[in-house]
Design a protein around this motif. Sequence first.
Motif, short mmCIF file in Angstrom:
data_model
loop_
_atom_site.label_atom_id
_atom_site.label_comp_id
_atom_site.label_asym_id
_atom_site.label_seq_id
_atom_site.Cartn_x
_atom_site.Cartn_y
_atom_site.Cartn_z
N LYS A 76 -14.20 2.64 63.82
CA LYS A 76 -13.61 1.36 64.21
C LYS A 76 -12.34 1.64 65.01
O LYS A 76 -11.57 2.54 64.67
CB LYS A 76 -13.22 0.55 62.98
N VAL A 77 -12.12 0.83 66.04
CA VAL A 77 -10.95 1.03 66.89
C VAL A 77 -10.00 -0.15 66.73
O VAL A 77 -10.40 -1.31 66.86
CB VAL A 77 -11.36 1.17 68.37
N TYR A 78 -8.73 0.15 66.42
CA TYR A 78 -7.69 -0.87 66.27
C TYR A 78 -6.63 -0.64 67.33
O TYR A 78 -6.23 0.51 67.58
CB TYR A 78 -7.04 -0.77 64.89
N GLY A 79 -6.13 -1.71 67.94
CA GLY A 79 -5.08 -1.54 68.94
C GLY A 79 -4.53 -2.88 69.38
O GLY A 79 -5.00 -3.93 68.92
N PRO A 80 -3.53 -2.85 70.28
CA PRO A 80 -2.90 -4.09 70.73
C PRO A 80 -3.89 -5.02 71.43
O PRO A 80 -4.56 -4.63 72.38
CB PRO A 80 -1.81 -3.64 71.70
N ALA A 81 -3.94 -6.28 70.95
CA ALA A 81 -4.90 -7.26 71.47
C ALA A 81 -4.63 -7.59 72.93
O ALA A 81 -5.56 -7.88 73.69
CB ALA A 81 -4.83 -8.53 70.64
N ASN A 82 -3.35 -7.55 73.32
CA ASN A 82 -3.01 -8.02 74.67
C ASN A 82 -2.75 -6.88 75.64
O ASN A 82 -2.03 -7.05 76.61
CB ASN A 82 -1.81 -8.98 74.59
#
Length: 256
Positions: free
Chosen positions: A71-77
């Motif tokens: 799973k990849v998590y990071g800044p939405a914008n």
Amino acid sequence: MTLIPLPAFADNYIWMLHDGHTALVVDPGDSAPVMQALESENLRLEAILVTHHHADHTGGIAFLRESTQAKVYGPANEPIPAPLHGLMGGETVTALGLNWKVLWIPGHTLGHLAYYADSGHDSPILFCGDTLFSAGCGRLFEGTAEQMQTSLQTLAALPATTLVCCTHEYTLSNLRFAMQVEPGNPVLESYFAHCQKLRASGLATLPSTIGHERNINPFLRSEQADIANATRQYDPTGFAQAGCFATLRQWKNEYR
Ligand code: ZN
Ligand code: FE
């Protein structure tokens, strides 16, 4: 839990945390060192945490996701290869059984995030990307000096024992600058000698700790009289107009 900096490119670290079976990595600019570490330790990659969109932090994501289904998590914008669990700061991400607090720390980029977990390991762990470096801080590519200063204050308020996992090995050059701006700080010279030995043996100077950074990092100490005086002397006009922190950051940009 094992915490390892995987060297990448000229001076990047891709941080890996694992429990002997499962791993997470932070800011994989290159997939090759991560694949190699996963294979040699026989680990499954559960999650990829991304602090910001720069290529040296994101270049390996697509390949790793495809090969491991992590799973990849990071800044939405920020422009980060999808599919992404987009974050704004304030959330909690669970990975490796730990709860990672997501902190919004703009300055280097506008969506820049840090990940902080305060349990499950010997010390709390902070992954801070290109915002806080040992004895330094990131360049202001998208945010203001004020944003960066606020972000650094947020990080400096974490527990002193927090392990600071930065993405670049900039410590020696940062310390040269720190000794220039705060020559009276007694900790700097011995830490510089210590880091020189580590580098000569091919070892990382990281992780640092928050407590240590409070003592040595000029960007966490810009209210110190010595630093303020040196910065005012360097650029009196900038100091009067933009303040100490912004002028100190500008001085570092120009420092050779
Ligand atoms: Zn960056
Ligand atoms: Fe970077």
